[in-house]
Design a protein around this motif. Structure first.
Motif, PDB file in Angstrom:
ATOM      1  N   GLY A  93      90.472  59.154  18.990  1.00  0.00           N
ATOM      2  CA  GLY A  93      91.164  57.869  18.960  1.00  0.00           C
ATOM      3  C   GLY A  93      91.061  57.105  20.267  1.00  0.00           C
ATOM      4  N   LEU A  94      91.189  57.817  21.402  1.00  0.00           N
ATOM      5  CA  LEU A  94      91.220  57.148  22.701  1.00  0.00           C
ATOM      6  C   LEU A  94      89.878  56.521  23.064  1.00  0.00           C
ATOM      7  CD1 LEU A  94      92.715  56.500  25.347  1.00  0.00           C
ATOM      8  CD2 LEU A  94      91.988  58.742  26.197  1.00  0.00           C
ATOM      9  N   LEU A 145      89.556  53.161  21.447  1.00  0.00           N
ATOM     10  CA  LEU A 145      90.759  52.331  21.428  1.00  0.00           C
ATOM     11  C   LEU A 145      90.440  50.886  21.795  1.00  0.00           C
ATOM     12  CD1 LEU A 145      93.818  52.174  21.097  1.00  0.00           C
ATOM     13  CD2 LEU A 145      94.057  52.854  23.495  1.00  0.00           C
ATOM     14  N   VAL A 175     100.673  53.339  20.338  1.00  0.00           N
ATOM     15  CA  VAL A 175      99.775  53.869  21.362  1.00  0.00           C
ATOM     16  C   VAL A 175     100.564  54.703  22.368  1.00  0.00           C
ATOM     17  CG1 VAL A 175      98.428  53.183  23.382  1.00  0.00           C
ATOM     18  CG2 VAL A 175      97.914  52.186  21.156  1.00  0.00           C
ATOM     19  N   LEU A 204      90.561  56.415  14.154  1.00  0.00           N
ATOM     20  CA  LEU A 204      91.983  56.762  14.055  1.00  0.00           C
ATOM     21  C   LEU A 204      92.227  57.705  12.882  1.00  0.00           C
ATOM     22  CD1 LEU A 204      93.525  53.246  14.800  1.00  0.00           C
ATOM     23  CD2 LEU A 204      92.941  55.077  16.397  1.00  0.00           C
TER      24      LEU A 204
END
Length: 385
Positions: free
Chosen positions: A222-223, A226, A299, A361
């Motif tokens: 996910g990061l 982002l 987040v 995600l």
């Protein structure tokens, strides 16, 4: 906590800034070097693979040598790799510098984890690890967004120069304050390498390493992507990317701080409550990505939950590897970075043709689900039983 522990955290801050800052630099870096965003994203798993493979190798190579000399050597090699990365104009060269930096980071972190555990009593490993990992979380709060801001204002190369400069005060501090020999005078004699290798192959240890790798894979899946979510579905400008990274980093700092007080005695509690919340958070982030306020709140929450759960599992790795002082830190490093290598690769496969989308995600959610499925029959191990 002993003062040298905070100097180790300072060096981890510089290295964590480098490892995570690409999340805010990918679009600019890809455009400058003439490669797709998905290709540029390979810099993250390349770094992580170098760390995962390099951690046990470096730990064996520095076995029995001065901890201070080894730590200093790795910091300076890390800085040199970033200088070369900052001046290169080719993606293959940059990729190679990331692998070299990863090997240096792997050796440093493996030594630092073992050194940190040796600086405190045996029942305070979780708190010592929380201090050490605070370097990583502060990097996400300040270093990574700062790198993204430097990239937005002056180009991605400025961020690489900044990391190289950050290494210099860390190296000076290590030279003057970290003990040259064993951290504790009452430390037991070091076992034979063969005995450590046997200890490192125990099923309980491998299981906890797998759990830590899966959770970290979800975090990096996910990061890493982002920034495209912030500038794409959320409809925010590029300067909002550092804001999102600050929130993720602030959450991670909060998560590590809270978990550090629970991971020594109540690790099962962190997994039992944090795991399902983390699992729910990634789909919620995907479904609410078009609502900027909700996205930014989530987040922060995902940063807190990801690092609370991840740091707790890595603490369990150190406990399970207690009989292998040379390889304990490398086991933890390998678990962290096996996940960091695999997560972005899985996430990249879910991207659209334009390098954007919410697939990463959902990939994070599936990885957390896999971790919880594996963790359920291993509840006794997570409780330290």
């Amino acid at each position: 906590m002993p003062f040298p522990l905070y100097l180790l955290a300072l060096a981890v801050f510089a290295m964590g800034t480098s490892e995570f800052m690409l999340a805010g630099l990918l679009p600019d870096l890809a455009g400058d070097l003439g490669v797709p965003v998905g290709t540029a994203a390979l810099l993250t798993p390349a770094f992580a693979v170098g760390m995962a493979v390099g951690a046990p190798l470096m730990a064996v190579l520095v076995r029995g040598r001065s901890g201070r000399a080894g730590l200093l050597t790795f910091v300076l090699a890390f800085a040199a790799a970033h200088v070369l990365g900052a001046v290169t104009s080719g993606f293959p060269v940059l990729l190679a510098t990331r692998v070299v930096a990863a090997l240096a980071n792997a050796g440093f972190l493996a030594l630092a984890l073992t050194t940190a555990a040796g600086l405190v009593p045996a029942d305070r490993k979780g708190r010592a690890l929380a201090v050490l990992l605070s370097g990583t979380t502060v990097a996400m709060v300040a270093g990574v967004p700062g790198g993204a801001l430097l990239g937005a204002l002056f180009g991605w190369r400025a961020a690489f120069w900044a990391v190289a400069l950050l290494c210099l005060p860390a190296a000076a501090g290590l030279l003057t304050s970290v003990p040259a020999g064993p951290a504790r005078r009452d430390a037991p004699a070091r076992p034979a390498l063969r005995a450590e290798l046997a200890r490192s192959a125990r099923p309980r240890l491998l299981l906890v390493m797998l759990l830590g790798a899966l959770v970290n894979a979800a975090t990096f899946a996910g990061l890493t992507f982002l920034a495209p979510v912030v500038t794409g579905p959320a409809g925010l400008g590029e300067l909002w990317v550092p804001v999102a990274l600050v929130l993720f980093g602030a959450g991670s700092f909060a998560g590590v701080t809270v978990a550090g007080r629970l991971s020594d005695r109540r690790p099962g509690l962190v997994v039992a409550y944090g795991g399902p919340l983390l699992l729910a958070g990634w789909p919620a982030l995907a479904l609410l990505a078009e609502r900027p306020a909700a996205l930014l709140v989530l987040v922060f929450a995902q940063g807190a939950l990801s690092f609370a759960l991840g740091s707790t599992l890595i603490t369990r790795v150190l406990y399970e590897a207690a009989g292998a002082p040379t390889l304990a830190g490398s086991c933890a490093t390998a678990a962290l970075n096996a996940g960091a290598a695999g997560g972005p690769v899985v996430a990249a496969a879910t991207l659209g043709a334009d390098g954007t989308g919410l697939g990463p995600l959902w990939a994070s959610a599936l990885l957390v689900l896999a971790a919880l499925v594996v963790a359920w029959p291993a509840r006794g191990v997570l409780r330290g039983a």
